[in-house]
Design a protein around this motif. Sequence first.
Motif, PDB file in Angstrom:
ATOM      1  N   MET A 160      14.715 -19.240  27.991  1.00  0.00           N
ATOM      2  CA  MET A 160      14.872 -18.773  26.397  1.00  0.00           C
ATOM      3  C   MET A 160      16.168 -17.728  26.574  1.00  0.00           C
ATOM      4  O   MET A 160      16.717 -17.693  25.572  1.00  0.00           O
ATOM      5  N   GLU A 161      16.034 -16.862  27.243  1.00  0.00           N
ATOM      6  CA  GLU A 161      16.871 -15.710  27.428  1.00  0.00           C
ATOM      7  C   GLU A 161      18.236 -16.317  27.533  1.00  0.00           C
ATOM      8  O   GLU A 161      19.316 -15.904  26.861  1.00  0.00           O
ATOM      9  N   ALA A 162      18.467 -17.502  28.308  1.00  0.00           N
ATOM     10  CA  ALA A 162      20.033 -17.977  28.574  1.00  0.00           C
ATOM     11  C   ALA A 162      20.412 -18.570  27.341  1.00  0.00           C
ATOM     12  O   ALA A 162      21.488 -18.699  26.971  1.00  0.00           O
ATOM     13  N   LEU A 163      19.496 -19.267  26.486  1.00  0.00           N
ATOM     14  CA  LEU A 163      19.895 -19.942  25.289  1.00  0.00           C
ATOM     15  C   LEU A 163      20.138 -18.694  24.307  1.00  0.00           C
ATOM     16  O   LEU A 163      21.171 -18.977  23.356  1.00  0.00           O
ATOM     17  N   LYS A 164      19.472 -17.511  24.145  1.00  0.00           N
ATOM     18  CA  LYS A 164      19.763 -16.418  23.504  1.00  0.00           C
ATOM     19  C   LYS A 164      21.203 -16.275  23.612  1.00  0.00           C
ATOM     20  O   LYS A 164      21.958 -16.206  22.544  1.00  0.00           O
ATOM     21  N   GLN A 165      21.517 -15.984  24.862  1.00  0.00           N
ATOM     22  CA  GLN A 165      23.017 -15.576  25.180  1.00  0.00           C
ATOM     23  C   GLN A 165      23.896 -16.428  24.685  1.00  0.00           C
ATOM     24  O   GLN A 165      25.016 -16.089  24.334  1.00  0.00           O
ATOM     25  N   LEU A 166      23.838 -17.849  25.104  1.00  0.00           N
ATOM     26  CA  LEU A 166      24.743 -18.891  24.452  1.00  0.00           C
ATOM     27  C   LEU A 166      24.821 -18.723  23.138  1.00  0.00           C
ATOM     28  O   LEU A 166      25.975 -18.778  22.543  1.00  0.00           O
ATOM     29  N   VAL A 167      23.812 -18.614  22.295  1.00  0.00           N
ATOM     30  CA  VAL A 167      23.862 -18.708  20.903  1.00  0.00           C
ATOM     31  C   VAL A 167      24.590 -17.657  20.351  1.00  0.00           C
ATOM     32  O   VAL A 167      25.389 -17.677  19.358  1.00  0.00           O
ATOM     33  N   LEU A 168      24.532 -16.409  20.943  1.00  0.00           N
ATOM     34  CA  LEU A 168      25.165 -15.189  20.265  1.00  0.00           C
ATOM     35  C   LEU A 168      26.685 -15.327  20.735  1.00  0.00           C
ATOM     36  O   LEU A 168      27.586 -14.813  19.940  1.00  0.00           O
ATOM     37  N   LYS A 169      26.830 -15.898  21.886  1.00  0.00           N
ATOM     38  CA  LYS A 169      28.380 -15.929  22.398  1.00  0.00           C
ATOM     39  C   LYS A 169      29.165 -16.744  21.505  1.00  0.00           C
ATOM     40  O   LYS A 169      30.206 -16.423  21.217  1.00  0.00           O
TER      41      LYS A 169
END
Length: 408
Positions: A185-194
Amino acid sequence: MPKISEKGQRMPASPIRKLTPFADKVKQDGKKVYHLNIGQPDIATPDGMLNAIKNIDFKVWAYTPSEGTLSYRKKLTEYYNKLDYNITTEDIIVTTGGSEAISIALMACLDPGDEVIIPEPFYANYNGFTSQSDIVVKPILSFIDNGFALPPISEFEKLITDKTKAIIICNPNNPTGYLYSKDEMEALKQLVLKYDLYLFSDEAYREFCYDGRSFISPMHMDGLEENVVVMDTVSKRYSACGARLGCMITKNKELRTAALKFAQARLSAGMVEQIAGEAAVDTPDSYFEGVNKEYTSRRNTLVNALNKMNGVYCPNPGGAFYVVAKLPIDNADKFCQWMLETFSLNNETVMMAPATGFYSTPGAGVNEVRMAYVLNNDDLKQAMVCLDEALKVYPGRTVTSEQLVVGN
Protein backbone atom coordinates in the motif's frame (compact mmCIF):
# COMPACT_ATOMS: atom_id res chain seq x y z
CA MET A 1 -34.11 -4.70 -38.14
CA PRO A 2 -32.36 -1.97 -36.09
CA LYS A 3 -28.85 -2.81 -34.93
CA ILE A 4 -27.63 -2.67 -31.36
CA SER A 5 -24.80 -0.29 -30.52
CA GLU A 6 -21.13 -1.14 -30.79
CA LYS A 7 -20.99 -0.60 -27.06
CA GLY A 8 -23.75 -3.14 -26.58
CA GLN A 9 -21.82 -5.66 -28.65
CA ARG A 10 -18.60 -4.88 -26.80
CA MET A 11 -20.13 -5.18 -23.33
CA PRO A 12 -18.72 -8.36 -21.75
CA ALA A 13 -20.95 -11.08 -20.31
CA SER A 14 -20.56 -11.79 -16.60
CA PRO A 15 -18.41 -14.89 -15.94
CA ILE A 16 -20.31 -15.17 -12.66
CA ARG A 17 -23.79 -15.33 -14.18
CA LYS A 18 -23.43 -16.30 -17.84
CA LEU A 19 -23.73 -20.03 -17.14
CA THR A 20 -26.94 -19.61 -15.12
CA PRO A 21 -29.20 -20.99 -17.91
CA PHE A 22 -27.23 -24.25 -17.84
CA ALA A 23 -27.52 -24.45 -14.05
CA ASP A 24 -31.27 -23.78 -14.24
CA LYS A 25 -31.68 -26.60 -16.75
CA VAL A 26 -29.72 -28.98 -14.51
CA LYS A 27 -31.93 -28.13 -11.52
CA GLN A 28 -35.08 -28.58 -13.61
CA ASP A 29 -33.80 -32.06 -14.40
CA GLY A 30 -33.68 -32.82 -10.68
CA LYS A 31 -29.94 -32.47 -10.07
CA LYS A 32 -28.37 -30.59 -7.18
CA VAL A 33 -25.99 -27.76 -8.05
CA TYR A 34 -23.36 -26.55 -5.59
CA HIS A 35 -23.18 -22.82 -6.34
CA LEU A 36 -19.57 -21.75 -5.92
CA ASN A 37 -19.83 -19.30 -8.81
CA ILE A 38 -21.25 -16.28 -7.01
CA GLY A 39 -20.45 -14.40 -3.82
CA GLN A 40 -23.91 -14.82 -2.31
CA PRO A 41 -23.28 -15.70 1.36
CA ASP A 42 -25.57 -18.09 3.20
CA ILE A 43 -24.74 -16.30 6.46
CA ALA A 44 -27.82 -14.81 8.12
CA THR A 45 -28.37 -11.07 7.66
CA PRO A 46 -28.14 -9.26 11.05
CA ASP A 47 -31.42 -9.15 12.94
CA GLY A 48 -31.12 -5.39 13.36
CA MET A 49 -31.39 -4.83 9.60
CA LEU A 50 -34.35 -7.15 9.21
CA ASN A 51 -36.18 -5.75 12.23
CA ALA A 52 -35.69 -2.20 10.98
CA ILE A 53 -37.49 -3.15 7.78
CA LYS A 54 -40.29 -4.94 9.64
CA ASN A 55 -40.85 -1.91 11.87
CA ILE A 56 -40.94 0.71 9.09
CA ASP A 57 -43.74 3.22 9.57
CA PHE A 58 -44.12 5.89 6.90
CA LYS A 59 -47.10 7.25 4.97
CA VAL A 60 -45.28 8.06 1.72
CA TRP A 61 -42.50 6.01 0.16
CA ALA A 62 -40.62 9.11 -0.95
CA TYR A 63 -37.43 10.06 -2.75
CA THR A 64 -34.35 10.47 -0.60
CA PRO A 65 -31.64 13.12 -1.11
CA SER A 66 -29.36 12.22 -4.00
CA GLU A 67 -26.37 12.02 -1.66
CA GLY A 68 -28.29 9.81 0.78
CA THR A 69 -30.30 10.62 3.90
CA LEU A 70 -28.46 12.66 6.50
CA SER A 71 -29.31 10.15 9.23
CA TYR A 72 -27.76 7.28 7.26
CA ARG A 73 -24.67 9.29 6.34
CA LYS A 74 -24.24 10.18 10.03
CA LYS A 75 -24.30 6.48 10.93
CA LEU A 76 -21.86 5.69 8.11
CA THR A 77 -19.54 8.42 9.37
CA GLU A 78 -19.69 6.79 12.79
CA TYR A 79 -18.79 3.42 11.25
CA TYR A 80 -15.88 4.68 9.14
CA ASN A 81 -14.42 6.90 11.84
CA LYS A 82 -14.34 3.92 14.16
CA LEU A 83 -11.94 2.58 11.51
CA ASP A 84 -9.89 5.83 11.59
CA TYR A 85 -11.03 7.19 8.21
CA ASN A 86 -11.53 10.68 9.68
CA ILE A 87 -14.41 11.67 7.38
CA THR A 88 -17.54 13.81 7.64
CA THR A 89 -21.04 13.29 6.29
CA GLU A 90 -20.10 15.60 3.40
CA ASP A 91 -17.52 13.08 2.16
CA ILE A 92 -20.14 10.37 1.47
CA ILE A 93 -22.48 9.77 -1.46
CA VAL A 94 -24.88 6.88 -0.91
CA THR A 95 -25.30 4.69 -3.99
CA THR A 96 -27.45 1.89 -5.33
CA GLY A 97 -25.02 -0.87 -4.47
CA GLY A 98 -21.25 -0.78 -4.69
CA SER A 99 -21.64 -1.13 -8.45
CA GLU A 100 -23.06 2.36 -8.78
CA ALA A 101 -20.30 3.74 -6.56
CA ILE A 102 -17.74 2.33 -9.00
CA SER A 103 -19.63 3.57 -12.04
CA ILE A 104 -20.10 7.10 -10.69
CA ALA A 105 -16.46 7.32 -9.59
CA LEU A 106 -15.24 6.32 -13.04
CA MET A 107 -17.52 8.78 -14.83
CA ALA A 108 -16.62 11.64 -12.50
CA CYS A 109 -12.86 11.09 -12.73
CA LEU A 110 -12.15 9.85 -16.26
CA ASP A 111 -13.07 10.92 -19.78
CA PRO A 112 -13.64 8.60 -22.76
CA GLY A 113 -10.27 7.31 -23.91
CA ASP A 114 -8.60 7.82 -20.53
CA GLU A 115 -6.78 4.85 -19.05
CA VAL A 116 -7.06 3.06 -15.73
CA ILE A 117 -4.51 0.51 -14.50
CA ILE A 118 -5.92 -2.55 -12.71
CA PRO A 119 -3.98 -5.51 -11.32
CA GLU A 120 -5.56 -8.65 -12.73
CA PRO A 121 -7.37 -10.90 -12.20
CA PHE A 122 -9.89 -8.32 -11.03
CA TYR A 123 -13.59 -8.03 -10.26
CA ALA A 124 -15.18 -8.92 -13.58
CA ASN A 125 -17.58 -5.98 -13.65
CA TYR A 126 -14.70 -3.50 -13.86
CA ASN A 127 -14.58 -4.57 -17.49
CA GLY A 128 -18.26 -3.75 -17.83
CA PHE A 129 -18.17 -0.40 -16.02
CA THR A 130 -15.20 0.83 -18.05
CA SER A 131 -16.83 -0.35 -21.27
CA GLN A 132 -19.95 1.66 -20.44
CA SER A 133 -17.85 4.80 -20.02
CA ASP A 134 -15.45 4.18 -22.94
CA ILE A 135 -12.53 4.02 -20.52
CA VAL A 136 -9.48 1.96 -21.45
CA VAL A 137 -8.33 -0.74 -19.02
CA LYS A 138 -4.58 -1.25 -18.84
CA PRO A 139 -4.25 -4.61 -17.06
CA ILE A 140 -1.16 -5.61 -15.13
CA LEU A 141 -0.80 -9.32 -14.46
CA SER A 142 -0.44 -10.81 -11.01
CA PHE A 143 0.39 -14.49 -10.79
CA ILE A 144 -0.99 -17.50 -8.97
CA ASP A 145 2.53 -18.76 -8.17
CA ASN A 146 3.04 -16.02 -5.56
CA GLY A 147 -0.59 -15.92 -4.45
CA PHE A 148 -1.50 -12.98 -6.73
CA ALA A 149 0.65 -10.46 -4.85
CA LEU A 150 0.73 -6.88 -6.10
CA PRO A 151 2.99 -6.67 -9.17
CA PRO A 152 6.19 -4.61 -8.80
CA ILE A 153 5.66 -0.85 -9.03
CA SER A 154 8.13 -0.81 -11.93
CA GLU A 155 5.57 -2.81 -13.94
CA PHE A 156 2.94 -0.16 -13.21
CA GLU A 157 5.26 2.59 -14.39
CA LYS A 158 5.75 0.85 -17.72
CA LEU A 159 2.03 1.29 -18.41
CA ILE A 160 1.66 4.94 -17.41
CA THR A 161 1.01 7.39 -20.26
CA ASP A 162 -0.42 10.89 -20.48
CA LYS A 163 -3.84 9.18 -20.68
CA THR A 164 -3.42 7.34 -17.36
CA LYS A 165 -5.73 8.84 -14.76
CA ALA A 166 -6.31 6.17 -12.10
CA ILE A 167 -5.48 2.84 -10.50
CA ILE A 168 -8.14 0.49 -9.15
CA ILE A 169 -7.47 -1.97 -6.35
CA CYS A 170 -9.86 -4.35 -4.64
CA ASN A 171 -8.64 -5.15 -1.13
CA PRO A 172 -9.08 -7.88 0.03
CA ASN A 173 -9.25 -8.94 -3.56
CA ASN A 174 -12.12 -10.36 -5.54
CA PRO A 175 -11.51 -12.87 -7.16
CA THR A 176 -8.20 -13.99 -5.54
CA GLY A 177 -8.71 -13.22 -1.86
CA TYR A 178 -5.28 -11.58 -1.74
CA LEU A 179 -4.83 -9.06 1.10
CA TYR A 180 -2.43 -6.21 0.32
CA SER A 181 0.36 -5.59 2.83
CA LYS A 182 1.39 -2.28 4.39
CA ASP A 183 4.49 -2.19 2.17
CA GLU A 184 2.41 -2.76 -0.96
CA MET A 185 0.00 0.00 0.00
CA GLU A 186 2.87 2.38 0.73
CA ALA A 187 4.37 1.63 -2.70
CA LEU A 188 1.02 2.42 -4.34
CA LYS A 189 0.79 5.65 -2.38
CA GLN A 190 4.16 6.84 -3.69
CA LEU A 191 3.23 5.90 -7.26
CA VAL A 192 -0.09 7.73 -7.10
CA LEU A 193 1.53 10.87 -5.72
CA LYS A 194 4.39 10.74 -8.23
CA TYR A 195 2.04 10.72 -11.23
CA ASP A 196 -0.91 12.56 -9.61
CA LEU A 197 -3.39 9.72 -10.14
CA TYR A 198 -6.66 8.76 -8.53
CA LEU A 199 -6.56 5.63 -6.40
CA PHE A 200 -9.90 3.80 -6.39
CA SER A 201 -10.13 1.45 -3.41
CA ASP A 202 -12.89 -1.17 -3.62
CA GLU A 203 -13.35 -2.28 -0.01
CA ALA A 204 -16.35 -4.61 -0.19
CA TYR A 205 -14.51 -7.30 1.83
CA ARG A 206 -12.90 -5.13 4.50
CA GLU A 207 -14.31 -7.21 7.35
CA PHE A 208 -13.01 -10.51 5.98
CA CYS A 209 -9.32 -10.75 6.88
CA TYR A 210 -7.88 -13.97 8.28
CA ASP A 211 -5.02 -15.40 10.34
CA GLY A 212 -4.68 -12.24 12.41
CA ARG A 213 -3.79 -10.10 9.41
CA SER A 214 -4.84 -6.44 9.25
CA PHE A 215 -6.66 -4.51 6.56
CA ILE A 216 -5.03 -1.28 5.40
CA SER A 217 -6.99 1.33 3.48
CA PRO A 218 -5.45 4.22 1.54
CA MET A 219 -7.73 6.33 3.77
CA HIS A 220 -5.27 5.50 6.56
CA MET A 221 -2.38 7.07 4.66
CA ASP A 222 -1.47 10.75 5.00
CA GLY A 223 -1.07 12.81 1.85
CA LEU A 224 -3.66 11.00 -0.29
CA GLU A 225 -6.67 13.10 0.66
CA GLU A 226 -7.19 14.47 -2.86
CA ASN A 227 -6.44 11.18 -4.64
CA VAL A 228 -8.41 8.45 -2.87
CA VAL A 229 -11.91 7.29 -3.74
CA VAL A 230 -13.34 4.49 -1.58
CA MET A 231 -16.11 2.33 -3.08
CA ASP A 232 -18.05 0.24 -0.61
CA THR A 233 -21.21 -1.84 -0.16
CA VAL A 234 -23.32 -3.47 2.56
CA SER A 235 -23.75 -6.57 0.37
CA LYS A 236 -20.94 -8.68 1.78
CA ARG A 237 -20.37 -7.07 5.18
CA TYR A 238 -23.90 -7.75 6.36
CA SER A 239 -24.80 -10.59 3.99
CA ALA A 240 -27.32 -8.25 2.37
CA CYS A 241 -26.59 -8.53 -1.34
CA GLY A 242 -30.22 -7.87 -2.29
CA ALA A 243 -30.30 -4.53 -0.48
CA ARG A 244 -28.36 -2.89 -3.34
CA LEU A 245 -26.87 -0.27 -1.06
CA GLY A 246 -23.37 1.13 -1.22
CA CYS A 247 -21.46 4.37 -1.04
CA MET A 248 -18.63 6.39 -2.54
CA ILE A 249 -16.28 8.25 -0.18
CA THR A 250 -13.80 10.98 -1.03
CA LYS A 251 -12.26 13.96 0.76
CA ASN A 252 -11.73 15.62 -2.62
CA LYS A 253 -14.46 18.28 -2.57
CA GLU A 254 -14.24 19.05 -6.30
CA LEU A 255 -14.66 15.36 -7.11
CA ARG A 256 -17.56 14.99 -4.73
CA THR A 257 -19.33 17.95 -6.37
CA ALA A 258 -18.92 16.32 -9.80
CA ALA A 259 -19.99 12.89 -8.53
CA LEU A 260 -23.10 14.37 -6.93
CA LYS A 261 -24.29 15.55 -10.35
CA PHE A 262 -24.24 11.94 -11.57
CA ALA A 263 -26.06 10.90 -8.39
CA GLN A 264 -28.71 13.56 -9.01
CA ALA A 265 -29.18 12.32 -12.57
CA ARG A 266 -30.19 8.89 -11.28
CA LEU A 267 -32.31 10.59 -8.55
CA SER A 268 -31.62 8.64 -5.32
CA ALA A 269 -30.87 5.42 -3.52
CA GLY A 270 -33.79 3.60 -1.91
CA MET A 271 -35.38 4.77 1.33
CA VAL A 272 -36.04 1.31 2.79
CA GLU A 273 -32.50 0.17 2.09
CA GLN A 274 -31.04 3.20 3.90
CA ILE A 275 -33.27 2.57 6.91
CA ALA A 276 -31.92 -0.97 7.04
CA GLY A 277 -28.36 0.24 6.44
CA GLU A 278 -28.64 2.70 9.28
CA ALA A 279 -29.63 -0.09 11.65
CA ALA A 280 -26.82 -2.29 10.33
CA VAL A 281 -24.13 0.02 11.68
CA ASP A 282 -25.14 -1.01 15.19
CA THR A 283 -24.46 -4.69 14.45
CA PRO A 284 -22.40 -6.01 17.38
CA ASP A 285 -18.76 -7.02 16.91
CA SER A 286 -19.69 -10.54 17.96
CA TYR A 287 -21.55 -10.97 14.66
CA PHE A 288 -18.39 -10.31 12.66
CA GLU A 289 -16.27 -12.45 14.96
CA GLY A 290 -18.56 -15.40 14.32
CA VAL A 291 -18.67 -14.77 10.58
CA ASN A 292 -14.88 -14.46 10.40
CA LYS A 293 -14.42 -17.73 12.26
CA GLU A 294 -16.88 -19.48 9.94
CA TYR A 295 -15.25 -18.18 6.75
CA THR A 296 -11.80 -19.11 8.01
CA SER A 297 -13.01 -22.67 8.52
CA ARG A 298 -14.63 -22.77 5.07
CA ARG A 299 -11.50 -21.37 3.43
CA ASN A 300 -9.41 -24.07 5.04
CA THR A 301 -11.85 -26.77 3.94
CA LEU A 302 -11.82 -25.59 0.33
CA VAL A 303 -8.10 -24.83 -0.05
CA ASN A 304 -7.02 -28.07 1.62
CA ALA A 305 -9.35 -30.15 -0.56
CA LEU A 306 -8.23 -28.45 -3.75
CA ASN A 307 -4.52 -28.86 -3.05
CA LYS A 308 -5.00 -32.58 -2.39
CA MET A 309 -6.36 -33.05 -5.92
CA ASN A 310 -3.92 -34.25 -8.54
CA GLY A 311 -2.83 -31.46 -10.87
CA VAL A 312 -4.57 -28.69 -8.88
CA TYR A 313 -2.98 -25.68 -7.18
CA CYS A 314 -4.75 -23.11 -5.02
CA PRO A 315 -2.99 -20.42 -2.94
CA ASN A 316 -4.29 -19.73 0.55
CA PRO A 317 -6.04 -16.33 0.50
CA GLY A 318 -5.71 -13.78 3.29
CA GLY A 319 -9.17 -12.27 2.92
CA ALA A 320 -12.56 -12.04 1.19
CA PHE A 321 -14.31 -15.39 0.53
CA TYR A 322 -12.96 -16.45 -2.85
CA VAL A 323 -10.16 -18.55 -4.24
CA VAL A 324 -8.73 -18.80 -7.72
CA ALA A 325 -7.49 -22.31 -8.44
CA LYS A 326 -5.42 -23.62 -11.33
CA LEU A 327 -6.87 -26.86 -12.71
CA PRO A 328 -5.44 -29.47 -15.12
CA ILE A 329 -7.87 -28.43 -17.87
CA ASP A 330 -7.62 -27.07 -21.40
CA ASN A 331 -10.25 -24.34 -21.13
CA ALA A 332 -12.04 -23.03 -18.02
CA ASP A 333 -15.10 -21.77 -19.91
CA LYS A 334 -15.56 -25.11 -21.60
CA PHE A 335 -14.93 -27.05 -18.39
CA CYS A 336 -17.40 -25.05 -16.29
CA GLN A 337 -20.10 -25.52 -18.91
CA TRP A 338 -19.25 -29.24 -19.22
CA MET A 339 -19.67 -29.61 -15.46
CA LEU A 340 -23.24 -28.39 -15.77
CA GLU A 341 -24.24 -29.92 -19.09
CA THR A 342 -22.56 -33.31 -18.92
CA PHE A 343 -21.12 -34.29 -15.56
CA SER A 344 -22.81 -35.34 -12.35
CA LEU A 345 -21.88 -37.49 -9.38
CA ASN A 346 -24.75 -39.00 -7.42
CA ASN A 347 -27.00 -36.55 -9.26
CA GLU A 348 -24.93 -33.56 -8.11
CA THR A 349 -22.60 -31.13 -9.84
CA VAL A 350 -20.68 -27.91 -9.19
CA MET A 351 -21.07 -24.44 -10.68
CA MET A 352 -17.91 -22.29 -10.84
CA ALA A 353 -16.91 -19.06 -12.55
CA PRO A 354 -14.28 -19.39 -15.30
CA ALA A 355 -11.42 -17.06 -14.40
CA THR A 356 -11.00 -15.81 -17.97
CA GLY A 357 -13.75 -13.27 -17.27
CA PHE A 358 -11.70 -11.78 -14.42
CA TYR A 359 -8.86 -10.84 -16.74
CA SER A 360 -8.59 -8.24 -19.47
CA THR A 361 -5.50 -9.77 -21.07
CA PRO A 362 -6.56 -12.19 -23.84
CA GLY A 363 -5.71 -15.81 -23.03
CA ALA A 364 -5.09 -15.20 -19.33
CA GLY A 365 -6.74 -17.46 -16.78
CA VAL A 366 -7.63 -20.10 -19.35
CA ASN A 367 -6.97 -22.94 -16.88
CA GLU A 368 -8.22 -21.15 -13.74
CA VAL A 369 -11.58 -20.94 -11.99
CA ARG A 370 -12.93 -18.75 -9.21
CA MET A 371 -14.82 -20.37 -6.36
CA ALA A 372 -16.69 -18.64 -3.54
CA TYR A 373 -16.69 -20.44 -0.21
CA VAL A 374 -20.17 -19.22 0.67
CA LEU A 375 -21.59 -22.69 1.41
CA ASN A 376 -21.34 -24.59 4.68
CA ASN A 377 -18.43 -26.97 5.25
CA ASP A 378 -20.41 -30.13 4.55
CA ASP A 379 -21.58 -28.80 1.19
CA LEU A 380 -18.07 -27.61 0.36
CA LYS A 381 -16.68 -31.08 1.07
CA GLN A 382 -19.29 -32.70 -1.16
CA ALA A 383 -18.66 -30.16 -3.91
CA MET A 384 -14.93 -30.91 -3.79
CA VAL A 385 -15.55 -34.66 -4.02
CA CYS A 386 -17.65 -33.96 -7.08
CA LEU A 387 -15.00 -31.71 -8.63
CA ASP A 388 -12.23 -34.22 -7.97
CA GLU A 389 -14.13 -36.97 -9.76
CA ALA A 390 -14.99 -34.65 -12.64
CA LEU A 391 -11.34 -33.77 -13.20
CA LYS A 392 -10.50 -37.46 -13.54
CA VAL A 393 -12.86 -37.94 -16.48
CA TYR A 394 -12.93 -34.53 -18.14
CA PRO A 395 -12.04 -35.03 -21.83
CA GLY A 396 -9.96 -31.85 -21.94
CA ARG A 397 -7.72 -32.56 -18.95
CA THR A 398 -4.12 -31.59 -19.51
CA VAL A 399 -2.31 -34.22 -17.46
CA THR A 400 -2.01 -37.92 -18.19
CA SER A 401 -3.74 -40.68 -16.26
CA GLU A 402 -0.39 -41.62 -14.74
CA GLN A 403 0.16 -38.08 -13.53
CA LEU A 404 -3.31 -38.02 -12.05
CA VAL A 405 -2.38 -41.08 -10.02
CA VAL A 406 1.06 -40.00 -8.81
CA GLY A 407 0.21 -36.37 -8.08
CA ASN A 408 1.15 -32.92 -9.23
